[in-house]
Design a protein around this motif. Structure first.
Motif, mmCIF file in Angstrom:
data_model
loop_
_atom_site.group_PDB
_atom_site.id
_atom_site.type_symbol
_atom_site.label_atom_id
_atom_site.label_comp_id
_atom_site.label_asym_id
_atom_site.label_seq_id
_atom_site.Cartn_x
_atom_site.Cartn_y
_atom_site.Cartn_z
ATOM 1 N N GLN A 115 5.893 -9.663 3.798
ATOM 2 C CA GLN A 115 5.025 -10.262 2.786
ATOM 3 C C GLN A 115 3.774 -10.776 3.501
ATOM 4 O O GLN A 115 3.856 -11.616 4.393
ATOM 5 N N VAL A 116 2.632 -10.260 3.093
ATOM 6 C CA VAL A 116 1.370 -10.595 3.767
ATOM 7 C C VAL A 116 0.883 -11.979 3.356
ATOM 8 O O VAL A 116 0.472 -12.789 4.184
ATOM 9 N N CYS A 117 0.901 -12.255 2.063
ATOM 10 C CA CYS A 117 0.442 -13.551 1.550
ATOM 11 C C CYS A 117 0.875 -13.704 0.096
ATOM 12 O O CYS A 117 1.384 -12.757 -0.518
ATOM 13 N N PRO A 244 -7.140 -14.793 9.245
ATOM 14 C CA PRO A 244 -6.876 -13.348 9.253
ATOM 15 C C PRO A 244 -5.402 -13.034 9.067
ATOM 16 O O PRO A 244 -4.528 -13.731 9.581
ATOM 17 N N MET A 245 -5.139 -11.972 8.329
ATOM 18 C CA MET A 245 -3.781 -11.476 8.124
ATOM 19 C C MET A 245 -3.610 -10.267 9.035
ATOM 20 O O MET A 245 -4.257 -9.238 8.839
ATOM 21 N N VAL A 246 -2.768 -10.441 10.040
ATOM 22 C CA VAL A 246 -2.628 -9.445 11.106
ATOM 23 C C VAL A 246 -1.328 -8.670 10.895
ATOM 24 O O VAL A 246 -0.247 -9.260 10.876
ATOM 25 N N ASN A 247 -1.458 -7.364 10.750
ATOM 26 C CA ASN A 247 -0.299 -6.505 10.498
ATOM 27 C C ASN A 247 0.159 -5.812 11.769
ATOM 28 O O ASN A 247 -0.672 -5.347 12.551
ATOM 29 N N MET A 248 1.475 -5.712 11.951
ATOM 30 C CA MET A 248 2.016 -4.995 13.095
ATOM 31 C C MET A 248 1.669 -3.511 13.025
ATOM 32 O O MET A 248 1.416 -2.873 14.051
ATOM 33 N N GLY A 249 1.636 -2.970 11.811
ATOM 34 C CA GLY A 249 1.330 -1.561 11.628
ATOM 35 C C GLY A 249 -0.049 -1.346 11.039
ATOM 36 O O GLY A 249 -1.031 -1.906 11.500
ATOM 37 N N ALA A 250 -0.109 -0.557 9.971
ATOM 38 C CA ALA A 250 -1.370 -0.231 9.320
ATOM 39 C C ALA A 250 -1.882 -1.403 8.485
ATOM 40 O O ALA A 250 -1.109 -2.283 8.100
ATOM 41 N N PRO A 251 -3.172 -1.417 8.162
ATOM 42 C CA PRO A 251 -3.733 -2.522 7.376
ATOM 43 C C PRO A 251 -3.467 -2.412 5.885
ATOM 44 O O PRO A 251 -3.757 -3.359 5.138
ATOM 45 N N ASP A 252 -2.895 -1.311 5.443
ATOM 46 C CA ASP A 252 -2.743 -1.064 4.007
ATOM 47 C C ASP A 252 -1.724 -2.004 3.366
ATOM 48 O O ASP A 252 -0.651 -2.255 3.940
ATOM 49 N N ILE A 253 -2.047 -2.467 2.159
ATOM 50 C CA ILE A 253 -1.229 -3.454 1.455
ATOM 51 C C ILE A 253 -1.082 -3.063 -0.008
ATOM 52 O O ILE A 253 -1.810 -2.207 -0.511
ATOM 53 N N PHE A 254 -0.133 -3.703 -0.692
ATOM 54 C CA PHE A 254 -0.029 -3.538 -2.139
ATOM 55 C C PHE A 254 0.460 -4.841 -2.759
ATOM 56 O O PHE A 254 1.085 -5.669 -2.091
ATOM 57 N N GLN A 255 0.169 -4.991 -4.040
ATOM 58 C CA GLN A 255 0.551 -6.203 -4.779
ATOM 59 C C GLN A 255 1.816 -5.962 -5.580
ATOM 60 O O GLN A 255 1.994 -4.894 -6.169
ATOM 61 N N ASP A 256 2.693 -6.958 -5.589
ATOM 62 C CA ASP A 256 3.915 -6.896 -6.379
ATOM 63 C C ASP A 256 3.553 -6.722 -7.855
ATOM 64 O O ASP A 256 2.884 -7.580 -8.438
ATOM 65 N N SER A 257 3.998 -5.622 -8.454
ATOM 66 C CA SER A 257 3.643 -5.345 -9.850
ATOM 67 C C SER A 257 4.413 -6.214 -10.831
ATOM 68 O O SER A 257 4.014 -6.362 -11.992
ATOM 69 N N ASP A 258 5.505 -6.804 -10.370
ATOM 70 C CA ASP A 258 6.310 -7.644 -11.258
ATOM 71 C C ASP A 258 5.752 -9.056 -11.378
ATOM 72 O O ASP A 258 5.590 -9.585 -12.481
ATOM 73 N N ASN A 259 5.452 -9.689 -10.219
ATOM 74 C CA ASN A 259 4.978 -11.075 -10.314
ATOM 75 C C ASN A 259 3.454 -11.195 -10.279
ATOM 76 O O ASN A 259 2.906 -12.255 -10.570
ATOM 77 N N GLY A 260 2.765 -10.106 -9.896
ATOM 78 C CA GLY A 260 1.311 -10.111 -9.914
ATOM 79 C C GLY A 260 0.660 -10.941 -8.820
ATOM 80 O O GLY A 260 -0.558 -11.166 -8.845
ATOM 81 N N TRP A 261 1.437 -11.392 -7.843
ATOM 82 C CA TRP A 261 0.909 -12.263 -6.794
ATOM 83 C C TRP A 261 1.201 -11.762 -5.372
ATOM 84 O O TRP A 261 0.277 -11.598 -4.573
ATOM 85 N N THR A 262 2.451 -11.550 -5.058
ATOM 86 C CA THR A 262 2.836 -11.328 -3.667
ATOM 87 C C THR A 262 2.260 -10.020 -3.132
ATOM 88 O O THR A 262 2.352 -8.975 -3.774
ATOM 89 N N ILE A 263 1.675 -10.119 -1.935
ATOM 90 C CA ILE A 263 1.089 -8.965 -1.255
ATOM 91 C C ILE A 263 2.024 -8.540 -0.126
ATOM 92 O O ILE A 263 2.482 -9.380 0.660
ATOM 93 N N TYR A 264 2.301 -7.234 -0.046
ATOM 94 C CA TYR A 264 3.189 -6.663 0.969
ATOM 95 C C TYR A 264 2.435 -5.640 1.831
ATOM 96 O O TYR A 264 1.439 -5.056 1.384
#
Length: 290
Positions: A115-117, A244-264
């Motif tokens: 979970q990114v943020c 800054p949000m630092v990812n171990m892998g790629a920078p690509d993210i998506f938003q939880d479609s159910d709660n509309g908040w959590t970024i993964y």
């Protein structure tokens, strides 16, 4: 920049004559604008009275994160962290800024592993040995806002995850080294991104830092994929976050479609983030919240 006469009262509300207060400041910004730089509007420059109010808010914010640091452990739910934050913030005279903000249902963001943020605290999410978690606390005291977050390693964490957490904090420190009066925000972003990439990581592009103090989110937006020599001028009295949000892998993210908040993270690899709130001063900076 201003039609004020030099003997008029300064626009900042200090009660001082303009020539004794912000006249030189405005001349400096006008010169930088003429060179093609983006300069902050007066509304982003905090007054001494506002800064003191924001410091009071930040004192509560820091104390709440200190409380979390003392009590967080494996076996508790993220909902328990939310209760700590709510109760401690109110006990110290503040209000949790996230609660109800644009519909956010909790008092704190708790983002675990990939979970990114904007993780929403839950009774079902129980911290396990080996987890990493970002706890993002934001506080209102007497109408003034503060905002900072910390990472926590739960129990025995994989060395590569522990390194990610450490490097994410170093990225904040590298960015902070570039903060100076009349410097450029792009210098901060470049320093952050360079350090992340040097360690084999990536930085989230779509979400960055922000101004804060009189509102929860103000201008400027602070990118961590920006280039040195670009971006808004950092003028004394400005306040913003470095997060800054630092990812171990790629920078690509998506938003939880159910709660509309959590970024993964798209690739499900972990992400780490630390956040500080910074004031630009006449001779450097002050870390307001951490």
């Amino acid at each position: 920049m201003s039609e004020l006469g030099r003997n008029d009262a300064c626009w900042c509300g200090s009660g001082k004559k303009y020539k004794k207060c912000h006249a030189d400041f405005d001349e400096k910004l006008s010169a930088l604008k003429a060179e093609g730089h983006v300069i902050p509007p007066h509304k982003l420059i905090k007054t001494p009275e506002q800064i003191e109010g924001i410091r009071r808010s930040a004192k509560v914010n820091i104390a709440v994160l200190d409380y979390v640091a003392e009590h967080i452990r494996a076996g508790i739910s993220t909902a328990e962290i939310d209760r700590w934050v709510y109760e401690e913030t109110l006990h110290l005279g503040g209000v949790p800024a996230p609660l109800g903000f644009e519909g956010f249902p909790k008092s704190v963001c708790t983002s675990v592993n990939n979970q990114v943020c904007h993780g929403i605290p839950s009774e079902e999410l129980i911290l396990q040995d080996g987890d990493i978690i970002n706890v993002d606390v934001s506080t209102i005291v007497d109408g003034y806002y503060s905002d900072s977050s910390r990472m926590f390693c739960i129990g025995k964490v994989l060395p590569e995850w522990e390194k990610l957490v450490r490097v994410a904090k170093e990225c904040v420190e590298k960015g902070l080294e570039q903060v100076k009066p009349f410097g450029l925000l792009g210098d901060v972003g470049q320093a952050v991104n360079d350090h992340a990439k040097a360690n084999g990581y990536s930085v989230v592009r779509e979400i960055g830092g922000h101004g804060v103090g009189l509102e929860f989110h103000e201008d400027p937006w602070v990118s961590y994929t920006s280039k040195a020599g670009t971006g808004m001028v950092m003028a004394p009295g400005m306040m913003f976050t470095i997060e800054p949000m630092v990812n171990m892998g790629a920078p690509d993210i998506f938003q939880d479609s159910d709660n509309g908040w959590t970024i993964y993270t798209d690739d499900e690899l972990p992400s780490a983030q630390w956040e500080i709130q910074v004031l630009i001063t006449d001779d450097g900076y002050e870390v307001i919240a951490y």
